[in-house]
Write a protein that holds these residues in place. Structure first.
Motif, PDB file in Angstrom:
ATOM      1  N   GLY A  57      81.309  61.789  58.154  1.00  0.00           N
ATOM      2  CA  GLY A  57      82.651  61.381  58.517  1.00  0.00           C
ATOM      3  C   GLY A  57      83.721  62.399  58.186  1.00  0.00           C
TER       4      GLY A  57
ATOM      5  N   ILE B 155      80.267  58.634  67.136  1.00  0.00           N
ATOM      6  CA  ILE B 155      81.717  58.677  66.908  1.00  0.00           C
ATOM      7  C   ILE B 155      82.304  59.881  67.643  1.00  0.00           C
ATOM      8  CG2 ILE B 155      83.528  58.968  65.169  1.00  0.00           C
ATOM      9  CD1 ILE B 155      82.042  56.203  65.187  1.00  0.00           C
TER      10      ILE B 155
ATOM     11  N   SER C 108      86.079  59.966  68.212  1.00  0.00           N
ATOM     12  CA  SER C 108      87.470  60.195  67.830  1.00  0.00           C
ATOM     13  C   SER C 108      87.759  59.546  66.486  1.00  0.00           C
ATOM     14  CB  SER C 108      88.431  59.683  68.901  1.00  0.00           C
ATOM     15  OG  SER C 108      88.259  58.311  69.113  1.00  0.00           O
ATOM     16  N   TYR C 109      88.738  60.136  65.790  1.00  0.00           N
ATOM     17  CA  TYR C 109      89.074  59.722  64.435  1.00  0.00           C
ATOM     18  C   TYR C 109      90.576  59.860  64.235  1.00  0.00           C
ATOM     19  CZ  TYR C 109      89.525  60.029  59.347  1.00  0.00           C
ATOM     20  OH  TYR C 109      89.906  59.841  58.041  1.00  0.00           O
TER      21      TYR C 109
ATOM     22  N   CYS D 142      91.587  54.556  58.045  1.00  0.00           N
ATOM     23  CA  CYS D 142      91.235  55.265  59.271  1.00  0.00           C
ATOM     24  C   CYS D 142      90.757  54.310  60.346  1.00  0.00           C
ATOM     25  CB  CYS D 142      90.152  56.314  59.000  1.00  0.00           C
ATOM     26  SG  CYS D 142      88.549  55.618  58.597  1.00  0.00           S
TER      27      CYS D 142
ATOM     28  N   VAL E 211      88.215  54.682  64.025  1.00  0.00           N
ATOM     29  CA  VAL E 211      87.338  55.553  64.792  1.00  0.00           C
ATOM     30  C   VAL E 211      86.927  54.851  66.071  1.00  0.00           C
ATOM     31  CG1 VAL E 211      86.458  56.814  62.781  1.00  0.00           C
ATOM     32  CG2 VAL E 211      85.249  54.794  63.581  1.00  0.00           C
TER      33      VAL E 211
END
Length: 176
Positions: free
Chosen positions: A86, A120, A122-123, A140, A142
């Motif tokens: 991550g 995943i 986008s963050y 956050c 995601v």
């Protein structure tokens, strides 16, 4: 940041504050168990941003712990993740929000295990910095699809981080 013996930048930054953070979190009664109020907070963040996943993350020396977690219906709710998975460790060490609209566009982040293991793409995350100046964790969201978070997304994640820190300080002061 650290470098390996042949001079390449490693993906996960060194976290010099990890031990002190754990001590501070334990003093606040945070980071050891899921918190229903933080799950609700994560759910609100996911709803507002339209993201399928949202977390309140309190990392320690070895791993990340999601004290607040929202996942899509039917998805697993694993509360722990390796520290080198991550993007939150980068936010924590940088002490600044991080916007990755498509992680695959950034060689430094595209190689992260979450891309291959969880899909995943986008963050969007921001640090939780307390009144002592310590970064306690992150909030956050995601997504498995690229997202145009834009300025509105950045403002939202920063606002949620500030709101959560107000709640944590209120809890510390005995007001909540």
């Amino acid at each position: 940041m650290t470098y390996d013996p042949i001079g390449r930048l490693l993906l996960t930054p060194v976290d010099q504050e990890a031990h002190d953070r754990v001590v501070r979190l334990r003093g606040l009664g945070l980071g050891e168990r899921p918190e229903p109020a933080l799950d609700v907070f994560a759910q609100q963040l996911a709803h507002l941003t339209g993201a399928p996943y949202a977390m309140v993350n309190f990392p320690d020396e070895e791993r990340q712990f999601f004290a607040g977690l929202h996942t899509p219906r039917g998805a697993g709710g694993e509360r722990f993740m390796d520290r080198d998975h991550g993007y939150c460790p980068h936010v924590l060490v940088r002490r600044k929000a991080l916007v990755l609209e498509d992680v695959r566009d950034f060689p430094r982040f595209a190689g992260n295990a979450l891309v291959d293991e969880s899909g995943i793409c986008s963050y969007l995350g921001a640090p939780l910095i307390d009144r002592t100046g310590m970064a306690l964790g992150t909030v956050c969201v995601v997504d498995t699809e690229p997202r145009r978070w834009g300025r509105a997304g950045l403002d939202t994640i920063k606002s949620f981080a500030a709101e959560l820190m107000s709640r944590i300080h209120g809890r510390e002061d005995g007001l909540i």
